[in-house]
Design an enzyme around this catalytic site. Structure first.
Site, PDB file in Angstrom:
ATOM      1  N   GLU A  41     -27.316 -23.491  -0.011  1.00 47.73           N
ATOM      2  CA  GLU A  41     -26.422 -22.821   0.929  1.00 47.73           C
ATOM      3  C   GLU A  41     -25.481 -23.858   1.542  1.00 47.73           C
ATOM      4  O   GLU A  41     -25.873 -24.546   2.496  1.00 47.73           O
ATOM      5  CB  GLU A  41     -27.216 -22.173   2.062  1.00 47.73           C
ATOM      6  CG  GLU A  41     -28.229 -21.160   1.599  1.00 47.73           C
ATOM      7  CD  GLU A  41     -28.608 -20.202   2.731  1.00 47.73           C
ATOM      8  OE1 GLU A  41     -28.373 -19.009   2.556  1.00 47.73           O
ATOM      9  OE2 GLU A  41     -29.109 -20.655   3.765  1.00 47.73           O
ATOM     10  N   HIS A  95     -33.879 -23.872   7.008  1.00 49.94           N
ATOM     11  CA  HIS A  95     -32.564 -23.220   7.005  1.00 49.94           C
ATOM     12  C   HIS A  95     -31.601 -24.021   7.882  1.00 49.94           C
ATOM     13  O   HIS A  95     -31.996 -24.648   8.863  1.00 49.94           O
ATOM     14  CB  HIS A  95     -32.679 -21.779   7.526  1.00 49.94           C
ATOM     15  CG  HIS A  95     -31.405 -21.013   7.351  1.00 49.94           C
ATOM     16  ND1 HIS A  95     -30.365 -21.086   8.254  1.00 49.94           N
ATOM     17  CD2 HIS A  95     -30.980 -20.192   6.358  1.00 49.94           C
ATOM     18  CE1 HIS A  95     -29.363 -20.333   7.812  1.00 49.94           C
ATOM     19  NE2 HIS A  95     -29.712 -19.780   6.664  1.00 49.94           N
TER      20      HIS A  95
END
Ligand SMILES: O=C[C@H](O)COP(=O)(O)O
Length: 261
Positions: free
Chosen positions: A176, A105
């Site tokens: 993302e 992430h």
């Protein structure tokens, strides 16, 4: 390996909820996940580590549910056991019933200095255990005119991350754009569609047309998925805008209105 890509919606609680709040959240989330699964939509919930066992107890009572209404971990180590104080073993996650592991992430890459090599080792270790890696990718700078740049940036992240993951192992790529995380609004839909179309082409060219799925994350909420191109985007990765369970349910319904092949 499935013969077609199943739509999916995942949600990370990051470090927002206490274990007690996660337990309360689960009582609303579990029926939503079960209903989604009944209409062919896969869900996964990624709580904080302290809530992984309780989440598995609520969501994963059969082997099929490991992936269908799955529970994920926010990270894992690349070794299964040994003297690695503070790390989380893929084998231990598997034993608890976990089906997904989020890897790389943007917050881990930026705050904890995770490298592309770390991501690759973790993705390979997770896949080897049967866990589906949810590999987070995305360009850092906001420049919506630079679709080609974003695609190239993410392609490099993809190639590095899955270099040791077999072609027939399931992988989820959470696209993302870093600049769209934690904002009021997601990236523009035309931009998401264009970047994901480029990533889809690349994954297909690698031979991952069935085994790799792309989900969009970054301030995703109700209303977004109806605008997304399902030839390129297989689902969504939700953060803050799923903290209200009814919002999550709305997003499931929006996915259900699309006609997946
Ligand atoms: O893990 C989820 C993503 O980073 C998106 O979070 P967000 O929707 O709160 O921006």
């Amino acid at each position: 390996m499935p013969t077609k890509r199943t739509p999916l919606i995942g949600m990370s609680l990051k470090m927002y909820f206490t274990p007690a709040r996660t337990q309360r959240y689960l009582s609303a989330f579990v029926p939503i996940a079960r209903s989604a699964n009944a209409i062919g939509i896969t869900t996964f919930l990624i709580p904080d580590f302290l809530s992984v066992a309780a989440s598995c107890a609520a969501l994963v009572t059969t082997e099929e549910q490991r992936y269908a209404t799955g529970v994920g971990a926010q990270d894992c180590f690349w070794e299964d056991s040994g003297a690695y104080t503070g790390e989380i073993s893929p084998a231990h996650l598997w034993e608890l019933g976990v089906g997904y592991v989020e890897i790389g992430h943007a917050e881990r890459r930026r705050i904890f200095r995770e490298s592309g090599d770390d991501v690759a080792k973790k993705a390979a270790a997770a896949a080897k255990r049967g866990l589906i890696p949810v590999v987070c990718i995305g360009e850092i700078e906001p420049d919506e005119s630079q679709i080609d740049f974003a695609v190239q940036y993410c392609v490099q992240q993809i190639d590095e991350a899955v270099r040791c993951v077999p072609l027939d192992s399931q992988v989820v790529f959470a696209y993302e754009p870093v600049w769209a995380i934690g904002q009021h609004n997601p990236a523009p839909t035309e931009y998401i569609n264009a970047v994901c179309a480029g990533l889809r082409l690349h994954l297909d060219s690698l031979g991952r047309e069935k085994s790799a799925r792309i989900i969009y994350g970054g301030s995703a909420g109700p209303g977004l998925f109806t605008e997304l191109d399902i030839d390129a985007v297989d689902g969504m990765f939700i953060g803050r805008f799923g903290h209200e369970p009814t919002n999550f349910e709305i997003m499931v319904q929006e996915i259900a209105t699309k006609k997946f092949g």
